[in-house]
Design a protein around this motif. Structure first.
Motif, PDB file in Angstrom:
ATOM      1  N   PRO A  77       6.061  -3.611  -3.918  1.00  0.00           N
ATOM      2  CA  PRO A  77       5.747  -2.403  -3.157  1.00  0.00           C
ATOM      3  C   PRO A  77       4.676  -1.568  -3.847  1.00  0.00           C
ATOM      4  CG  PRO A  77       7.766  -2.110  -4.376  1.00  0.00           C
ATOM      5  CD  PRO A  77       7.354  -3.533  -4.592  1.00  0.00           C
ATOM      6  N   GLY A  78       3.960  -0.785  -3.044  1.00  0.00           N
ATOM      7  CA  GLY A  78       3.033   0.186  -3.599  1.00  0.00           C
ATOM      8  C   GLY A  78       3.780   1.454  -3.973  1.00  0.00           C
ATOM      9  N   ALA A  79       3.099   2.299  -4.720  1.00  0.00           N
ATOM     10  CA  ALA A  79       3.704   3.560  -5.154  1.00  0.00           C
ATOM     11  C   ALA A  79       3.810   4.539  -3.990  1.00  0.00           C
ATOM     12  CB  ALA A  79       2.869   4.178  -6.273  1.00  0.00           C
ATOM     13  N   LEU A  80       4.862   5.331  -4.024  1.00  0.00           N
ATOM     14  CA  LEU A  80       5.021   6.445  -3.099  1.00  0.00           C
ATOM     15  C   LEU A  80       4.589   7.701  -3.835  1.00  0.00           C
ATOM     16  CD1 LEU A  80       8.550   5.542  -1.725  1.00  0.00           C
ATOM     17  CD2 LEU A  80       6.339   5.041  -0.700  1.00  0.00           C
ATOM     18  N   PRO A  81       4.227   8.760  -3.130  1.00  0.00           N
ATOM     19  CA  PRO A  81       3.823   9.979  -3.831  1.00  0.00           C
ATOM     20  C   PRO A  81       4.876  10.438  -4.844  1.00  0.00           C
ATOM     21  CG  PRO A  81       3.354  10.163  -1.488  1.00  0.00           C
ATOM     22  CD  PRO A  81       4.151   8.902  -1.679  1.00  0.00           C
ATOM     23  N   GLY A  82       4.486  10.528  -6.103  1.00  0.00           N
ATOM     24  CA  GLY A  82       5.366  11.016  -7.160  1.00  0.00           C
ATOM     25  C   GLY A  82       6.418  10.041  -7.631  1.00  0.00           C
ATOM     26  N   GLN A  83       6.391   8.792  -7.160  1.00  0.00           N
ATOM     27  CA  GLN A  83       7.399   7.804  -7.549  1.00  0.00           C
ATOM     28  C   GLN A  83       6.738   6.488  -7.945  1.00  0.00           C
ATOM     29  OE1 GLN A  83      10.799   7.334  -4.926  1.00  0.00           O
ATOM     30  NE2 GLN A  83      10.259   9.224  -3.877  1.00  0.00           N
ATOM     31  N   ALA A  84       7.336   5.823  -8.904  1.00  0.00           N
ATOM     32  CA  ALA A  84       6.873   4.495  -9.285  1.00  0.00           C
ATOM     33  C   ALA A  84       7.232   3.510  -8.178  1.00  0.00           C
ATOM     34  CB  ALA A  84       7.535   4.069 -10.594  1.00  0.00           C
ATOM     35  N   PRO A  85       6.467   2.419  -8.041  1.00  0.00           N
ATOM     36  CA  PRO A  85       6.840   1.402  -7.060  1.00  0.00           C
ATOM     37  C   PRO A  85       8.267   0.915  -7.307  1.00  0.00           C
ATOM     38  CG  PRO A  85       4.645   0.978  -7.912  1.00  0.00           C
ATOM     39  CD  PRO A  85       5.235   2.075  -8.754  1.00  0.00           C
ATOM     40  N   ASP A 104       0.813  -1.223   0.000  1.00  0.00           N
ATOM     41  CA  ASP A 104       0.000   0.000   0.000  1.00  0.00           C
ATOM     42  C   ASP A 104       0.843   1.268   0.000  1.00  0.00           C
ATOM     43  OD1 ASP A 104      -2.427  -1.476   0.103  1.00  0.00           O
ATOM     44  OD2 ASP A 104      -2.163  -1.748   2.264  1.00  0.00           O
ATOM     45  N   GLY A 105       2.161   1.131  -0.166  1.00  0.00           N
ATOM     46  CA  GLY A 105       3.044   2.303  -0.185  1.00  0.00           C
ATOM     47  C   GLY A 105       3.341   2.854   1.196  1.00  0.00           C
ATOM     48  N   ARG A 106       3.243   2.005   2.217  1.00  0.00           N
ATOM     49  CA  ARG A 106       3.508   2.435   3.599  1.00  0.00           C
ATOM     50  C   ARG A 106       4.756   1.742   4.124  1.00  0.00           C
ATOM     51  NH1 ARG A 106      -2.244   1.157   6.201  1.00  0.00           N
ATOM     52  NH2 ARG A 106      -1.375  -0.883   5.756  1.00  0.00           N
ATOM     53  N   PHE A 107       5.446   2.414   5.043  1.00  0.00           N
ATOM     54  CA  PHE A 107       6.682   1.887   5.613  1.00  0.00           C
ATOM     55  C   PHE A 107       6.504   1.447   7.060  1.00  0.00           C
ATOM     56  CE2 PHE A 107       8.440   4.382   2.146  1.00  0.00           C
ATOM     57  CZ  PHE A 107       9.447   3.557   1.690  1.00  0.00           C
ATOM     58  N   ASP A 108       7.248   0.435   7.447  1.00  0.00           N
ATOM     59  CA  ASP A 108       7.345   0.019   8.843  1.00  0.00           C
ATOM     60  C   ASP A 108       8.446   0.868   9.478  1.00  0.00           C
ATOM     61  OD1 ASP A 108       7.183  -1.280  11.258  1.00  0.00           O
ATOM     62  OD2 ASP A 108       8.416  -2.975  10.618  1.00  0.00           O
ATOM     63  N   HIS A 109       8.099   2.127   9.748  1.00  0.00           N
ATOM     64  CA  HIS A 109       9.079   3.090  10.246  1.00  0.00           C
ATOM     65  C   HIS A 109       8.351   4.175  11.041  1.00  0.00           C
ATOM     66  CE1 HIS A 109      12.164   6.255  10.143  1.00  0.00           C
ATOM     67  NE2 HIS A 109      13.003   5.259   9.996  1.00  0.00           N
ATOM     68  N   PRO A 110       8.958   4.687  12.115  1.00  0.00           N
ATOM     69  CA  PRO A 110       8.305   5.727  12.918  1.00  0.00           C
ATOM     70  C   PRO A 110       7.960   6.996  12.132  1.00  0.00           C
ATOM     71  CG  PRO A 110      10.242   4.878  14.062  1.00  0.00           C
ATOM     72  CD  PRO A 110      10.235   4.267  12.696  1.00  0.00           C
ATOM     73  N   ASP A 111       8.684   7.288  11.049  1.00  0.00           N
ATOM     74  CA  ASP A 111       8.380   8.485  10.266  1.00  0.00           C
ATOM     75  C   ASP A 111       7.135   8.318   9.396  1.00  0.00           C
ATOM     76  OD1 ASP A 111      10.509   9.806  11.360  1.00  0.00           O
ATOM     77  OD2 ASP A 111      11.833   9.541   9.631  1.00  0.00           O
ATOM     78  N   ASP A 112       6.597   7.105   9.304  1.00  0.00           N
ATOM     79  CA  ASP A 112       5.364   6.864   8.551  1.00  0.00           C
ATOM     80  C   ASP A 112       4.278   6.513   9.567  1.00  0.00           C
ATOM     81  OD1 ASP A 112       3.270   6.154   6.900  1.00  0.00           O
ATOM     82  OD2 ASP A 112       4.535   5.043   5.500  1.00  0.00           O
ATOM     83  N   PRO A 113       3.493   7.505   9.984  1.00  0.00           N
ATOM     84  CA  PRO A 113       2.495   7.267  11.035  1.00  0.00           C
ATOM     85  C   PRO A 113       1.407   6.275  10.635  1.00  0.00           C
ATOM     86  CG  PRO A 113       2.187   9.437  10.064  1.00  0.00           C
ATOM     87  CD  PRO A 113       3.461   8.875   9.488  1.00  0.00           C
ATOM     88  N   ARG A 114       1.247   6.013   9.338  1.00  0.00           N
ATOM     89  CA  ARG A 114       0.227   5.059   8.893  1.00  0.00           C
ATOM     90  C   ARG A 114       0.622   3.628   9.232  1.00  0.00           C
ATOM     91  NH1 ARG A 114       0.564   6.020   2.824  1.00  0.00           N
ATOM     92  NH2 ARG A 114       2.737   5.920   3.460  1.00  0.00           N
ATOM     93  N   GLY A 115       1.941   3.384   9.343  1.00  0.00           N
ATOM     94  CA  GLY A 115       2.427   2.034   9.624  1.00  0.00           C
ATOM     95  C   GLY A 115       2.242   1.114   8.442  1.00  0.00           C
ATOM     96  N   ALA A 116       2.902   0.000   8.489  1.00  0.00           N
ATOM     97  CA  ALA A 116       2.833  -0.975   7.401  1.00  0.00           C
ATOM     98  C   ALA A 116       1.834  -2.076   7.742  1.00  0.00           C
ATOM     99  CB  ALA A 116       4.214  -1.582   7.153  1.00  0.00           C
TER     100      ALA A 116
END
Length: 179
Positions: A100-108, A63-75
């Motif tokens: 992987p899902g796409a990130l804003p403005g970037q291809a997966p 879904d384009g989300r990271f398992d990282h504290p800087d990504d509040p959506r979580g993976a």
């Protein structure tokens, strides 16, 4: 007095044995229908396999989300986003993941670091996927790569996943980024 020169030395070959990671090549704990293997070979400038390299990957979930504290959506639960695999004696590696899902403005894509003998610093590249060709046209990183070299960043579909070889130098050298 005549002093001889200091013999040159290379880095390693401690990388594949000195940086183990418990989860190794499993980026996701799932082994579901969307799980894929990315397999390839790391080779040197002469095309010879590098038997003591270490391949690391870092990526967003489907879904384009990271398992990282800087990504509040979580993976997605069970998705780690990080994989680490030492190469085998034939230079091969394998990482189990999901596309992987796409990130804003970037291809997966999947970010890749390679550590190997003779390298004083890691080399960094990306894996893109052929099914996202439409998004490749607007990806700013891929667009910055000369058209004739972009194929070194595109994985090749195989049964059960993809093939992505890393050529450290020479003809067909993988594109690396200065980060």
């Amino acid at each position: 007095m005549n002093l001889g020169s200091t013999p040159s030395q290379t880095v390693g070959p401690f990388l594949s044995i000195g940086l183990p990671w418990t989860d190794g090549p499993a980026v996701t704990a799932d082994e579901g229908a969307d799980t894929v293997w990315i397999k390839g070979v790391v080779s040197d400038g002469a095309g010879e396999p590098v038997p003591d390299a270490l391949v690391e990957t870092w990526q967003a979930d489907r879904d384009g989300r990271f398992d990282h504290p800087d990504d509040p959506r979580g993976a997605v639960p069970g998705f780690r986003g990080f994989g680490r695999c030492p190469t085998e004696p034939d230079g091969s590696y394998a990482i189990r993941t999901v596309l992987p899902g796409a990130l804003p403005g970037q291809a997966p894509h999947i970010d890749v670091s390679v550590f190997a003998r003779g390298l004083l610093q890691r080399v960094v590249t990306r894996i893109y996927f052929p099914e996202h060709a439409e998004q490749h046209r607007t990806d700013p990183v891929l667009a910055a790569v000369p058209a004739g070299r972009r194929d070194t960043l595109i994985a090749v579909p195989t049964a059960g996943g993809y093939r992505f070889d890393v050529r450290l130098q020479g003809e067909g050298e993988t594109v690396f980024f200065d980060v």
